[in-house]
Design a protein around this motif. Structure first.
Motif, PDB file in Angstrom:
ATOM      1  N   ASP A  86       0.810  -1.224   0.000  1.00  0.00           N
ATOM      2  CA  ASP A  86       0.000   0.000   0.000  1.00  0.00           C
ATOM      3  C   ASP A  86       0.842   1.273   0.000  1.00  0.00           C
ATOM      4  O   ASP A  86       0.304   2.370   0.145  1.00  0.00           O
ATOM      5  CB  ASP A  86      -0.933   0.011   1.218  1.00  0.00           C
ATOM      6  N   ASN A  87       2.167   1.120  -0.098  1.00  0.00           N
ATOM      7  CA  ASN A  87       3.092   2.257  -0.116  1.00  0.00           C
ATOM      8  C   ASN A  87       2.890   3.161   1.103  1.00  0.00           C
ATOM      9  O   ASN A  87       2.769   4.378   0.995  1.00  0.00           O
ATOM     10  CB  ASN A  87       2.930   3.069  -1.405  1.00  0.00           C
ATOM     11  N   LYS A  88       2.876   2.532   2.291  1.00  0.00           N
ATOM     12  CA  LYS A  88       2.705   3.261   3.547  1.00  0.00           C
ATOM     13  C   LYS A  88       4.049   3.441   4.245  1.00  0.00           C
ATOM     14  O   LYS A  88       4.940   2.597   4.113  1.00  0.00           O
ATOM     15  CB  LYS A  88       1.752   2.493   4.474  1.00  0.00           C
ATOM     16  N   LYS A  89       4.169   4.502   4.999  1.00  0.00           N
ATOM     17  CA  LYS A  89       5.376   4.757   5.788  1.00  0.00           C
ATOM     18  C   LYS A  89       5.276   3.994   7.105  1.00  0.00           C
ATOM     19  O   LYS A  89       4.378   4.255   7.905  1.00  0.00           O
ATOM     20  CB  LYS A  89       5.515   6.251   6.052  1.00  0.00           C
ATOM     21  N   PRO A  90       6.192   3.066   7.384  1.00  0.00           N
ATOM     22  CA  PRO A  90       6.121   2.294   8.632  1.00  0.00           C
ATOM     23  C   PRO A  90       6.434   3.161   9.848  1.00  0.00           C
ATOM     24  O   PRO A  90       7.222   4.111   9.770  1.00  0.00           O
ATOM     25  CB  PRO A  90       7.206   1.220   8.462  1.00  0.00           C
ATOM     26  N   ILE A  91       5.834   2.823  10.983  1.00  0.00           N
ATOM     27  CA  ILE A  91       6.159   3.529  12.223  1.00  0.00           C
ATOM     28  C   ILE A  91       7.588   3.187  12.663  1.00  0.00           C
ATOM     29  O   ILE A  91       8.250   3.973  13.339  1.00  0.00           O
ATOM     30  CB  ILE A  91       5.163   3.186  13.351  1.00  0.00           C
ATOM     31  N   ASN A  92       8.048   1.999  12.286  1.00  0.00           N
ATOM     32  CA  ASN A  92       9.403   1.550  12.624  1.00  0.00           C
ATOM     33  C   ASN A  92      10.265   1.536  11.360  1.00  0.00           C
ATOM     34  O   ASN A  92      10.887   0.531  11.015  1.00  0.00           O
ATOM     35  CB  ASN A  92       9.372   0.169  13.271  1.00  0.00           C
ATOM     36  N   ASP A  93      10.291   2.679  10.691  1.00  0.00           N
ATOM     37  CA  ASP A  93      11.037   2.782   9.435  1.00  0.00           C
ATOM     38  C   ASP A  93      12.520   3.034   9.711  1.00  0.00           C
ATOM     39  O   ASP A  93      12.984   2.970  10.859  1.00  0.00           O
ATOM     40  CB  ASP A  93      10.444   3.891   8.556  1.00  0.00           C
TER      41      ASP A  93
END
Length: 333
Positions: free
Chosen positions: A299-306
């Protein structure tokens, strides 16, 4: 369906493979490890998965969309860089890298290639940490005062990193997730007893608004302890991760100070109310996290643990290392 190769099948690798293999949205295509014994274990458990002793078979394969790196931290940078250069999304064990400069370089590379990096900060996906974040964000605890953690056990001794790099990333990633303010300075003390690296250490992190955090990590404890206290203006909580049922207990306890005309006329009152144990979501954290990684990729989301979250932890660890070497000198971030 995300196709994924895994590099490393030692202590944590089998858990990574199991969770990605069990997802309906991902497929483990290959596992790499230098140990023939480890690869035989893979073949026995998952006959359909290809195995190799050469990491380039995973990194360059056209059958993989992503690579999970579950190896010692000293190898994370080179493996993650190779994966990103070959167009693979990266899931990497904590800590992200052994140098902040390496982490920053990997983040820039991933952004340039429009790829995702997720650092395995597993505790962020536990029901307990999610509940603590909710209690902080909805104001139940009030203004935060402190985060105090004890994470000790007998072993497992590491040879490539000290006890801070081994155990503290758990608490540092949790603090980064729970405390809105960014850390300002670090102090660390510790001692080396057995294998040339610090095996007992104490780390203090200073935040704005008088928030302070303290972490006690130890490979030489006769008992295993996983207890965290978070104190707030309104309420306080205790998180015992070894507790089977009531992992979090919230205490309606606190101190109120009303001032008179002088410092000797301060009026201190102590509040002691009820204790309650909130209901906590019961799910395997790694199952939650691996599914979230696939979701972020698809979904091309930014992870919280990026990668940025991983970099913040590495910066604190680097500062702690510097302070440790200088017998507790304060190091600003």
């Amino acid at each position: 369906m995300i196709r994924l190769g895994v590099i490393g099948y030692g202590y944590w690798g089998p858990q990574i493979v199991r969770n990605f293999h069990n997802l309906e949205t991902s497929q483990v295509t290959a596992v790499c490890d230098k140990s023939p014994k480890a690869l035989r274990r893979v073949q026995q458990a998952y006959p359909e998965i290809k195995v190799s002793q050469d990491s380039t078979d995973v990194l360059r394969s056209g059958n993989n969309d992503a690579v999970a790196i579950v190896t010692p931290v000293c190898s994370h940078y080179e493996l993650a860089k190779a994966a990103l250069e070959n167009g693979k999304h990266v899931f990497v064990e904590k800590p992200f890298t052994c140098k902040a400069s390496h982490a920053a370089e990997l983040i820039e590379l991933a952004e340039r290639k429009n790829l995702k990096i997720m650092v395995d900060h597993t505790f962020l996906f536990t029901g307990a940490v999610k509940k603590m974040r909710q209690l902080i964000n909805d104001g139940t605890l009030g203004e935060l005062y402190y985060y105090d953690s004890v994470r000790v056990n007998l072993g497992l001794f590491q040879h490539d990193v000290n006890v801070l790099w081994d155990l503290a990333p758990h608490d540092l990633s949790i603090m980064d997730y729970l405390i809105p303010e960014k850390p300002e300075a670090v102090v660390a003390t510790g001692e080396t007893h057995l294998n040339g690296v610090a095996d007992v250490a104490f780390m203090t992190v200073y935040f704005p608004r008088k928030i302070i955090a303290h972490i006690n990590v130890n490979w030489l404890s006769p008992v295993k302890v996983r207890t965290t206290l978070i104190g707030g203006e309104k309420k306080m909580l205790v998180w015992n991760d070894l507790e089977a049922d009531e992992k979090i207990k919230v205490y309606d306890k606190g101190v109120q100070v009303s001032s008179g005309e002088g410092v000797y006329e301060l009026l201190v009152s102590y509040r002691s109310g009820d204790m309650w144990a909130p209901k906590i979501e019961r799910i395997e954290a790694l199952q939650n996290e691996t599914a979230y990684f696939v979701e972020c990729v698809t979904d091309n989301k930014k992870p919280i643990n990026d990668g940025e979250a991983g970099l913040r932890v590495v910066r604190m660890l680097e500062a702690a290392d510097k302070s440790l070497k200088e017998k507790g000198k304060i190091v600003t971030l």
